[in-house]
Design a protein around this motif. Structure first.
Motif, PDB file in Angstrom:
ATOM      1  N   GLY A  26      82.643 -87.197  64.855  1.00 26.91           N
ATOM      2  CA  GLY A  26      83.700 -87.761  64.039  1.00 26.91           C
ATOM      3  C   GLY A  26      85.120 -86.496  63.750  1.00 26.91           C
ATOM      4  N   PRO A  27      84.647 -85.526  63.340  1.00 23.28           N
ATOM      5  CA  PRO A  27      86.056 -83.974  63.129  1.00 23.28           C
ATOM      6  C   PRO A  27      86.003 -83.545  64.507  1.00 23.28           C
ATOM      7  CG  PRO A  27      84.095 -83.737  62.251  1.00 23.28           C
ATOM      8  CD  PRO A  27      83.274 -85.111  62.716  1.00 23.28           C
ATOM      9  N   TYR A  28      85.435 -83.934  65.900  1.00 19.20           N
ATOM     10  CA  TYR A  28      86.250 -84.002  66.916  1.00 19.20           C
ATOM     11  C   TYR A  28      86.891 -85.371  67.547  1.00 19.20           C
ATOM     12  CZ  TYR A  28      86.714 -82.677  72.111  1.00 19.20           C
ATOM     13  OH  TYR A  28      87.164 -82.957  73.234  1.00 19.20           O
ATOM     14  N   HIS A  29      86.856 -86.104  67.276  1.00 12.86           N
ATOM     15  CA  HIS A  29      87.469 -87.779  67.105  1.00 12.86           C
ATOM     16  C   HIS A  29      88.237 -87.394  67.060  1.00 12.86           C
ATOM     17  CE1 HIS A  29      88.750 -91.129  66.922  1.00 12.86           C
ATOM     18  NE2 HIS A  29      88.311 -91.687  68.319  1.00 12.86           N
ATOM     19  N   ASP A  30      88.469 -87.646  65.500  1.00  9.54           N
ATOM     20  CA  ASP A  30      89.478 -87.316  64.510  1.00  9.54           C
ATOM     21  C   ASP A  30      90.396 -86.715  64.713  1.00  9.54           C
ATOM     22  OD1 ASP A  30      88.396 -89.988  63.529  1.00  9.54           O
ATOM     23  OD2 ASP A  30      88.140 -88.996  61.912  1.00  9.54           O
ATOM     24  N   HIS A  31      90.673 -85.167  65.129  1.00 11.79           N
ATOM     25  CA  HIS A  31      91.314 -83.876  64.970  1.00 11.79           C
ATOM     26  C   HIS A  31      91.271 -83.486  66.668  1.00 11.79           C
ATOM     27  CE1 HIS A  31      91.814 -84.765  60.500  1.00 11.79           C
ATOM     28  NE2 HIS A  31      89.788 -84.785  60.941  1.00 11.79           N
ATOM     29  N   GLU A  32      90.325 -83.531  67.223  1.00 13.49           N
ATOM     30  CA  GLU A  32      90.340 -83.055  68.784  1.00 13.49           C
ATOM     31  C   GLU A  32      91.437 -83.500  69.583  1.00 13.49           C
ATOM     32  OE1 GLU A  32      88.815 -79.197  69.093  1.00 13.49           O
ATOM     33  OE2 GLU A  32      87.707 -79.574  67.420  1.00 13.49           O
ATOM     34  N   TYR A  33      90.358 -85.347  70.301  1.00 12.11           N
ATOM     35  CA  TYR A  33      90.428 -85.204  71.131  1.00 12.11           C
ATOM     36  C   TYR A  33      91.554 -86.172  71.558  1.00 12.11           C
ATOM     37  CZ  TYR A  33      88.349 -88.154  75.164  1.00 12.11           C
ATOM     38  OH  TYR A  33      87.182 -88.748  75.991  1.00 12.11           O
ATOM     39  N   GLY A  34      92.206 -85.862  72.662  1.00 14.21           N
ATOM     40  CA  GLY A  34      93.069 -86.621  72.880  1.00 14.21           C
ATOM     41  C   GLY A  34      94.787 -85.991  72.249  1.00 14.21           C
ATOM     42  N   THR A  92      94.190 -98.135  71.653  1.00 15.20           N
ATOM     43  CA  THR A  92      95.347 -98.547  70.540  1.00 15.20           C
ATOM     44  C   THR A  92      95.167 -98.738  69.526  1.00 15.20           C
ATOM     45  OG1 THR A  92      95.200-100.354  71.417  1.00 15.20           O
ATOM     46  CG2 THR A  92      96.802 -98.809  72.849  1.00 15.20           C
ATOM     47  N   ASP A  93      94.417 -99.277  69.802  1.00 16.72           N
ATOM     48  CA  ASP A  93      93.783 -99.843  68.007  1.00 16.72           C
ATOM     49  C   ASP A  93      93.162 -98.223  67.046  1.00 16.72           C
ATOM     50  OD1 ASP A  93      91.761-100.012  69.055  1.00 16.72           O
ATOM     51  OD2 ASP A  93      90.913-101.527  67.320  1.00 16.72           O
ATOM     52  N   CYS A  94      92.630 -97.606  67.497  1.00 16.92           N
ATOM     53  CA  CYS A  94      92.049 -96.492  66.921  1.00 16.92           C
ATOM     54  C   CYS A  94      93.244 -95.145  65.918  1.00 16.92           C
ATOM     55  CB  CYS A  94      91.478 -95.000  68.404  1.00 16.92           C
ATOM     56  SG  CYS A  94      90.623 -94.004  67.401  1.00 16.92           S
ATOM     57  N   PRO A  95      92.860 -94.669  64.652  1.00 21.35           N
ATOM     58  CA  PRO A  95      93.790 -94.704  64.494  1.00 21.35           C
ATOM     59  C   PRO A  95      93.707 -93.157  65.053  1.00 21.35           C
ATOM     60  CG  PRO A  95      92.159 -95.449  62.225  1.00 21.35           C
ATOM     61  CD  PRO A  95      91.426 -95.881  64.130  1.00 21.35           C
ATOM     62  N   ALA A  96      93.381 -92.540  65.281  1.00 21.83           N
ATOM     63  CA  ALA A  96      93.689 -91.295  65.928  1.00 21.83           C
ATOM     64  C   ALA A  96      94.186 -91.759  67.479  1.00 21.83           C
ATOM     65  CB  ALA A  96      92.616 -90.492  66.575  1.00 21.83           C
ATOM     66  N   PHE A  97      95.136 -92.898  67.523  1.00 15.88           N
ATOM     67  CA  PHE A  97      96.013 -93.219  68.561  1.00 15.88           C
ATOM     68  C   PHE A  97      97.064 -93.039  68.264  1.00 15.88           C
ATOM     69  CE2 PHE A  97      98.704 -95.462  71.187  1.00 15.88           C
ATOM     70  CZ  PHE A  97      98.506 -95.910  72.729  1.00 15.88           C
ATOM     71  N   VAL A  98      97.328 -93.739  66.863  1.00 16.29           N
ATOM     72  CA  VAL A  98      98.551 -93.852  66.507  1.00 16.29           C
ATOM     73  C   VAL A  98      98.995 -92.395  65.755  1.00 16.29           C
ATOM     74  CG1 VAL A  98      99.683 -94.425  64.282  1.00 16.29           C
ATOM     75  CG2 VAL A  98      97.816 -96.143  65.411  1.00 16.29           C
ATOM     76  N   ARG A  99      98.604 -91.689  65.206  1.00 16.17           N
ATOM     77  CA  ARG A  99      98.905 -89.758  65.371  1.00 16.17           C
ATOM     78  C   ARG A  99      99.414 -88.752  66.076  1.00 16.17           C
ATOM     79  NH1 ARG A  99      93.982 -90.220  61.965  1.00 16.17           N
ATOM     80  NH2 ARG A  99      92.676 -89.775  63.211  1.00 16.17           N
ATOM     81  N   ILE A 100      98.078 -89.550  67.245  1.00 13.62           N
ATOM     82  CA  ILE A 100      98.408 -88.567  67.922  1.00 13.62           C
ATOM     83  C   ILE A 100     100.102 -88.840  68.977  1.00 13.62           C
ATOM     84  CG2 ILE A 100      98.000 -87.892  70.349  1.00 13.62           C
ATOM     85  CD1 ILE A 100      94.740 -88.045  69.913  1.00 13.62           C
ATOM     86  N   LEU A 101     100.840 -90.036  69.069  1.00 11.08           N
ATOM     87  CA  LEU A 101     101.736 -90.784  69.337  1.00 11.08           C
ATOM     88  C   LEU A 101     102.691 -90.049  69.161  1.00 11.08           C
ATOM     89  CD1 LEU A 101     101.382 -94.363  70.159  1.00 11.08           C
ATOM     90  CD2 LEU A 101     101.702 -92.397  71.971  1.00 11.08           C
ATOM     91  N   ASP A 102     102.286 -89.886  67.838  1.00 12.02           N
ATOM     92  CA  ASP A 102     103.841 -89.072  66.793  1.00 12.02           C
ATOM     93  C   ASP A 102     103.695 -87.572  67.454  1.00 12.02           C
ATOM     94  OD1 ASP A 102     103.976 -90.870  64.957  1.00 12.02           O
ATOM     95  OD2 ASP A 102     102.495 -90.173  63.493  1.00 12.02           O
ATOM     96  N   LEU A 103     102.842 -87.327  68.030  1.00 13.23           N
ATOM     97  CA  LEU A 103     103.045 -85.394  68.541  1.00 13.23           C
ATOM     98  C   LEU A 103     103.775 -85.892  70.020  1.00 13.23           C
ATOM     99  CD1 LEU A 103      99.462 -84.436  68.373  1.00 13.23           C
ATOM    100  CD2 LEU A 103     101.609 -83.988  66.570  1.00 13.23           C
ATOM    101  N   SER A 115     100.163 -92.391  78.031  1.00 15.90           N
ATOM    102  CA  SER A 115      99.481 -92.901  76.691  1.00 15.90           C
ATOM    103  C   SER A 115      98.375 -91.911  76.397  1.00 15.90           C
ATOM    104  CB  SER A 115      98.879 -94.495  76.863  1.00 15.90           C
ATOM    105  OG  SER A 115      98.170 -93.868  77.954  1.00 15.90           O
ATOM    106  N   VAL A 116      97.831 -92.592  75.114  1.00 16.00           N
ATOM    107  CA  VAL A 116      96.790 -91.223  74.645  1.00 16.00           C
ATOM    108  C   VAL A 116      95.382 -91.296  75.306  1.00 16.00           C
ATOM    109  CG1 VAL A 116      95.818 -89.814  72.475  1.00 16.00           C
ATOM    110  CG2 VAL A 116      98.186 -90.987  72.245  1.00 16.00           C
TER     111      VAL A 116
END
Length: 182
Positions: free
Chosen positions: A15-23, A160-171, A181-182
């Motif tokens: 969870g933490p890796y996926h949400d905050h690091e992966y991609g 694209t429906d993953c919340p992490a995808f949207v956060r990463i697009l903002d970077l 794409s991410v």
């Protein structure tokens, strides 16, 4: 690795890796080196094993500081080989040390490992794999592909429906091109 978006939420390691690091794009050489090393250690094992052993690996390899790891000698290899807290594979350990030395050479020529990656972007996966195999040890297709997805260079880390995808697009990484794409 879009399945990762399904299994990671709520998992204590994934969870933490996926949400905050992966991609997530990385420009810090130490962090890039760590991520490359973790992918090398993962070869033939599960990512969960690597995530569980990550704190011990970071400690054992002096925070994955390439300048420190590059001067490791046979005594350091033996120290690592008897450390039951880490993944003890001599070929992987030797590859990590050799790759640290190569990163120092890249820094001398390019200014940083990140600059070297940025200079070679964009490429398709096959071209990246060829470049990494020419440059680093223990960098087959899976290691290179996952490394580059994990740092936001290759697409596919998140759906694209993953919340992490949207956060990463903002970077705004330096290599982001229109339509990537991410």
């Amino acid at each position: 690795m879009n399945w990762y978006c399904d299994i990671a939420p709520g998992h204590p390691f994934h969870g933490p890796y996926h949400d905050h690091e992966y991609g997530v794009p990385i420009q810090d050489d130490r962090a890039l080196f760590e991520r490359l090393c973790l992918e090398i250690f993962q070869a033939g094992l599960s990512w969960l094993i690597v995530l569980k052993k990550r704190p011990a690996l970071v400690t054992a390899f002096d925070g994955f500081d390439p300048a420190i790891v590059a001067v490791y000698d046979e005594a350091d290899i033996e120290r690592l080989m008897v450390n039951a807290e880490i993944i003890r594979n001599r070929r992987k350990i030797e590859a990590v040390i050799g790759n640290a030395r190569r990163i120092l050479s890249i820094r001398d020529a390019e200014g940083s490992f990140a600059a070297w990656i940025n200079r070679h972007h964009p490429r398709d996966k096959d071209a990246w794999v060829k470049l990494f195999r020419q440059t680093f040890a223990f960098t087959g297709g899976e290691v290179v592909g996952e490394f580059l997805m994990s740092i936001g260079i290759l697409p596919g880390a998140h759906r694209t429906d993953c919340p992490a995808f949207v956060r990463i697009l903002d970077l705004d990484p330096p290599w982001r091109k229109a339509g990537s794409s991410v």
